[in-house]
Design an enzyme around this catalytic site. Structure first.
Site, PDB file in Angstrom:
ATOM      1  N   LEU A 265       0.826  -1.210   0.000  1.00 48.20           N
ATOM      2  CA  LEU A 265       0.000   0.000   0.000  1.00 48.20           C
ATOM      3  C   LEU A 265       0.861   1.262   0.000  1.00 48.20           C
ATOM      4  O   LEU A 265       0.581   2.225   0.700  1.00 48.20           O
ATOM      5  CB  LEU A 265      -0.954  -0.006   1.192  1.00 48.20           C
ATOM      6  CG  LEU A 265      -2.072  -1.059   1.109  1.00 48.20           C
ATOM      7  CD1 LEU A 265      -2.880  -1.096   2.394  1.00 48.20           C
ATOM      8  CD2 LEU A 265      -2.978  -0.782  -0.089  1.00 48.20           C
TER       9      LEU A 265
ATOM     10  N   SER B  56       4.133   1.735 -15.799  1.00 49.97           N
ATOM     11  CA  SER B  56       4.737   3.062 -15.900  1.00 49.97           C
ATOM     12  C   SER B  56       3.674   4.146 -15.881  1.00 49.97           C
ATOM     13  O   SER B  56       2.589   3.984 -16.431  1.00 49.97           O
ATOM     14  CB  SER B  56       5.561   3.181 -17.190  1.00 49.97           C
ATOM     15  OG  SER B  56       6.108   4.476 -17.296  1.00 49.97           O
TER      16      SER B  56
ATOM     17  N   LYS C  25      10.044  -2.967 -19.949  1.00 53.75           N
ATOM     18  CA  LYS C  25       9.920  -1.849 -19.012  1.00 53.75           C
ATOM     19  C   LYS C  25      11.291  -1.256 -18.695  1.00 53.75           C
ATOM     20  O   LYS C  25      11.445  -0.042 -18.550  1.00 53.75           O
ATOM     21  CB  LYS C  25       9.238  -2.325 -17.720  1.00 53.75           C
ATOM     22  CG  LYS C  25       9.171  -1.266 -16.595  1.00 53.75           C
ATOM     23  CD  LYS C  25       8.464   0.008 -17.034  1.00 53.75           C
ATOM     24  CE  LYS C  25       7.992   0.867 -15.862  1.00 53.75           C
ATOM     25  NZ  LYS C  25       9.012   1.260 -14.903  1.00 53.75           N
TER      26      LYS C  25
ATOM     27  N   HIS D 269      12.223   0.879 -21.540  1.00 52.91           N
ATOM     28  CA  HIS D 269      11.413   2.099 -21.405  1.00 52.91           C
ATOM     29  C   HIS D 269      12.102   3.070 -20.453  1.00 52.91           C
ATOM     30  O   HIS D 269      12.250   4.262 -20.744  1.00 52.91           O
ATOM     31  CB  HIS D 269      10.017   1.745 -20.879  1.00 52.91           C
ATOM     32  CG  HIS D 269       9.247   2.896 -20.323  1.00 52.91           C
ATOM     33  ND1 HIS D 269       9.509   3.436 -19.078  1.00 52.91           N
ATOM     34  CD2 HIS D 269       8.215   3.630 -20.830  1.00 52.91           C
ATOM     35  CE1 HIS D 269       8.694   4.448 -18.846  1.00 52.91           C
ATOM     36  NE2 HIS D 269       7.892   4.577 -19.890  1.00 52.91           N
ATOM     37  N   ASN D 270      12.541   2.568 -19.300  1.00 53.01           N
ATOM     38  CA  ASN D 270      13.173   3.434 -18.315  1.00 53.01           C
ATOM     39  C   ASN D 270      14.512   3.969 -18.811  1.00 53.01           C
ATOM     40  O   ASN D 270      14.883   5.102 -18.519  1.00 53.01           O
ATOM     41  CB  ASN D 270      13.361   2.689 -16.994  1.00 53.01           C
ATOM     42  CG  ASN D 270      12.066   2.565 -16.216  1.00 53.01           C
ATOM     43  OD1 ASN D 270      10.992   2.603 -16.788  1.00 53.01           O
ATOM     44  ND2 ASN D 270      12.162   2.410 -14.921  1.00 53.01           N
TER      45      ASN D 270
ATOM     46  N   GLU E 243      13.755   6.713 -21.025  1.00 55.56           N
ATOM     47  CA  GLU E 243      13.349   7.816 -20.137  1.00 55.56           C
ATOM     48  C   GLU E 243      14.586   8.566 -19.620  1.00 55.56           C
ATOM     49  O   GLU E 243      14.626   9.801 -19.621  1.00 55.56           O
ATOM     50  CB  GLU E 243      12.541   7.238 -18.985  1.00 55.56           C
ATOM     51  CG  GLU E 243      12.099   8.213 -17.919  1.00 55.56           C
ATOM     52  CD  GLU E 243      11.436   7.477 -16.758  1.00 55.56           C
ATOM     53  OE1 GLU E 243      11.857   7.735 -15.603  1.00 55.56           O
ATOM     54  OE2 GLU E 243      10.541   6.656 -16.998  1.00 55.56           O
TER      55      GLU E 243
END
Length: 483
Positions: free
Chosen positions: A11, A129, A184, A187-188, A191
Site C-alpha cells: 500500500l 509506468s 519496461k 522504457h526506463n 526515459e
C-alpha cells in the site's frame, strides 16, 4: 463473504492508486500490507465506501480471492518479492497467478517464474509506468511471463490501463520469461536519455543563451505543440513556470545532484552484455553519476578553466536548432532502444511485437509522446525493420535536422557546455552511417600485441589471419574474436 477479482500486496503510492483505479473500473479488490496499520488507514480513508477488502494477514488475503487467484505484488524490488513469494506459495493452488508489478530486474523475474511454475502456478512480471497519476488514472502496462496467465488478467489490465486517442489499450502481452520487465527496463532507459537531453537543452538555453525561466517556459510550451509533444516536455514547461510561495523559481533552489534507482544502469549493462551500442542511454546514466560528484565538481570549478567564450549569434536560430537537435537525438535514443530489444529477443527467443510496444508507450507512461505513433507505423509497415533510422520517415527527419544538430553540438563545444547525450547521439549517427570505420587499425593493433587475428576485405567472412608484425613472433595465434 464477498470475493475479490484481484488482490494487491503493498500500500505504497503505486499500490494504493492501482487499487483505486481497479475499483473505479468495476473490479472488487483485496489488499494487504506488511505494516497492517496501513490497511486500516487505507480502508478508512481513500478506500472508504468502495468495493475494496482489507486483510490483516496473508491467509485472510488469499481466502478473499476468487479462483484462479490473482495476486499482484506492489512491493519494493529485491528480497521483499522473494520473501512474499515464499510466504504465499503454500497458500495458493495450481492455476493461481502471481504478478510482480514492481521495477524488477528481468533475470530475477525469469528465476522466480521457474520457481513458481515448478509449483504448478503461473507467474507474470509486468512493467507499470506512469507514476502516481498514471497508476490512478491509467498507466502503461507491459506484462510478460507465463503465457497461460494472460487471458485471466487481460480484462483487468486492459480495463485499467491508459488508452490512445482512438481507444486502443496501452497494454498487451509482451512475451514469455522476463520479456515484460525487460521492455519496461528499456522504457526506463529511454526515459533516462530523454530527460538528460532535455536537461542539456535547458543548460544551453540558460547558460549559453542567458534565457530566463519565463523565456524557457515559453519555448517548451511552444515545443509541446509540435513534433516534440510529450509528457516530459510538458512537465519541463510546467517546472520552468513554477514559483514557490515567495515568488522564487523552485527549479533554481534544487541541488544539482541526480538520483537513480538502477533501471538505466541495468539497460546499459544489458547493452554491453548483448554487444549493442546503446551510447546515448549509457551517457545519460554516467551524467547522473557525474552530477552526484557535487563536492568534487565545486572544487574542480575553481581549478579547471573552460573556453570563456560567450554566444554572440542569433538566439532565435539557436533555439530552433536546439529543437531540431533534440528531435533528432530522440530518434537515435529509440533506435538504440529498439535494437537492444531485438537483440535480447533473439537471444531469449521472445517474439516481441515492436509496433505493439510503441502502442503501449503511447499513453500513461513517462515517455509517452505523439512521436511513438510514427514508430508503430514504421514497424507495422516493416516488422523486420533492423533500425528505426532505416525507416523512410525517420531517415528523412534526421536528414532534415542534421545541419541544426551539428551546429548545436559544435556551439556547445565552443562554449564549454557539456552535451554528452546529444553529442553521443550524433556520434552514433555518424558511426552507423559510415561504410568504413577505423576498426581495421584496431584489429591490427590487437593482432600485433596479442595475435588476436583479423579478417580481410579480399577474403570471405569467417576466415581469420595473423601477421608476424615484428618478425619475432611465431605462427601461433589466439582464438578468433567475437563480433
Amino acid at each position: 463473504m464477498q470475493e475479490a477479482d484481484i488482490g494487491v500486496v503493498g500500500l505504497a503510492v503505486m499500490g494504493e492508486n492501482l487499487i483505486l483505479n481497479m475499483e473505479s473500473k468495476g473490479f472488487t479488490v483485496a489488499c494487504t500490507n506488511r505494516t497492517t496499520s496501513k490497511v486500516d488507514d487505507f480502508i478508512q480513508g481513500r478506500a472508504a465506501g468502495k468495493n475494496i477488502i482489507g486483510a490483516k494477514s496473508v491467509e485472510e488475503f488469499v481466502a478473499s480471492l476468487k479462483r484462479p487467484r490473482k495476486v499482484m505484488m506492489m512491493v519494493k524490488a529485491g528480497g521483499a518479492v522473494d520473501a512474499f513469494i515464499d510466504q504465499v506459495l503454500p497458500l495458493l493452488e495450481p492455476g493461481d497467478i502471481l504478478i510482480d508489478g514492481g521495477n524488477t530486474h528481468y533475470p530475477d523475474t525469469e528465476r522466480r517464474l521457474k520457481k513458481v511454475e515448478a509449483a504448478g502456478l503461473l507467474y507474470i512480471g509486468t512493467g507499470v509506468s506512469g507514476g502516481e497519476e498514471g497508476a490512478l488514472l491509467g498507466p502503461s502496462i507491459m506484462p510478460g511471463g507465463s503465457d497461460a496467465a494472460w487471458e485471466a488478467v487481460k480484462p483487468i489490465f486492459q480495463g485499467i490501463c491508459a488508452k490512445t486517442e482512438s481507444g486502443e489499450p496501452c497494454c498487451d502481452w509482451v512475451g514469455g520469461g522476463g520479456a515484460g520487465h525487460f521492455v519496461k527496463m528499456v522504457h526506463n532507459g529511454i526515459e533516462y536519455g530523454d530527460m538528460q537531453m532535455i536537461c542539456e537543452t535547458y543548460q544551453m538555453m540558460s547558460q549559453g543563451l542567458g534565457l530566463t525561466n519565463e523565456e524557457m517556459h515559453a519555448v517548451f510550451a511552444d515545443w509541446n505543440k509540435g513534433e516534440l509533444d510529450s509528457y516530459l516536455i510538458e512537465i519541463t514547461r510546467d517546472i520552468l513556470g513554477y514559483k514557490d510561495e515567495d515568488g522564487n523559481a523552485t527549479v533554481d533552489q534544487i541541488l544539482d545532484t541526480a538520483g537513480q534507482k538502477g533501471t538505466g544502469k541495468w539497460t546499459a549493462v544489458s547493452a554491453l552484455d548483448l554487444g549493442m551500442p546503446l551510447t546515448l542511454i549509457g551517457e545519460a546514466v554516467f551524467a547522473r553519476c557525474l552530477s552526484a560528484m557535487k563536492d568534487e565538481r565545486v572544487a574542480a570549478s575553481k581549478v579547471l578553466a573552460g573556453p570563456g567564450a560567450a554566444f554572440d549569434g542569433d538566439k532565435a536560430q539557436l533555439i530552433e536548432d536546439l529543437r531540431q537537435a533534440l528531435y533528432a537525438s530522440k530518434i537515435i535514443s529509440y533506435a538504440q532502444g529498439y535494437q537492444l530489444m531485438r537483440a535480447a529477443a533473439n537471444e531469449a527467443g521472445w517474439d516481441l511485437n515492436y509496433g505493439g510496444i510503441a502502442l503501449m508507450w503511447r499513453g500513461g507512461c513517462i515517455i509517452r509522446s505523439a512521436f511513438l505513433g510514427k514508430i508503430k507505423d514504421a514497424f507495422d509497415q516493416n516488422p523486420a525493420l533492423t533500425n528505426l533510422l532505416l525507416d523512410p520517415f525517420f531517415s528523412e527527419a534526421v536528414q532534415n535536422a542534421q545541419a541544426a544538430w551539428r551546429r548545436v553540438v559544435s556551439t556547445a563545444v565552443g562554449l564549454g557546455i557539456p552535451m554528452p547525450a546529444i553529442g553521443a547521439a550524433l556520434a552514433y549517427y555518424d558511426g552507423y552511417r559510415a561504410e568504413r570505420l577505423p576498426a581495421n587499425l584496431l584489429q591490427a593493433q590487437r593482432d600485433y600485441f596479442g595475435a588476436h587475428t583479423y579478417e580481410r576485405l579480399d577474403k570471405p567472412r569467417g576466415q581469420f589471419f595473423h601477421t608476424n608484425w615484428t618478425g619475432r613472433g611465431g605462427n601461433t595465434s589466439a582464438s578468433t574474436y567475437d563480433v
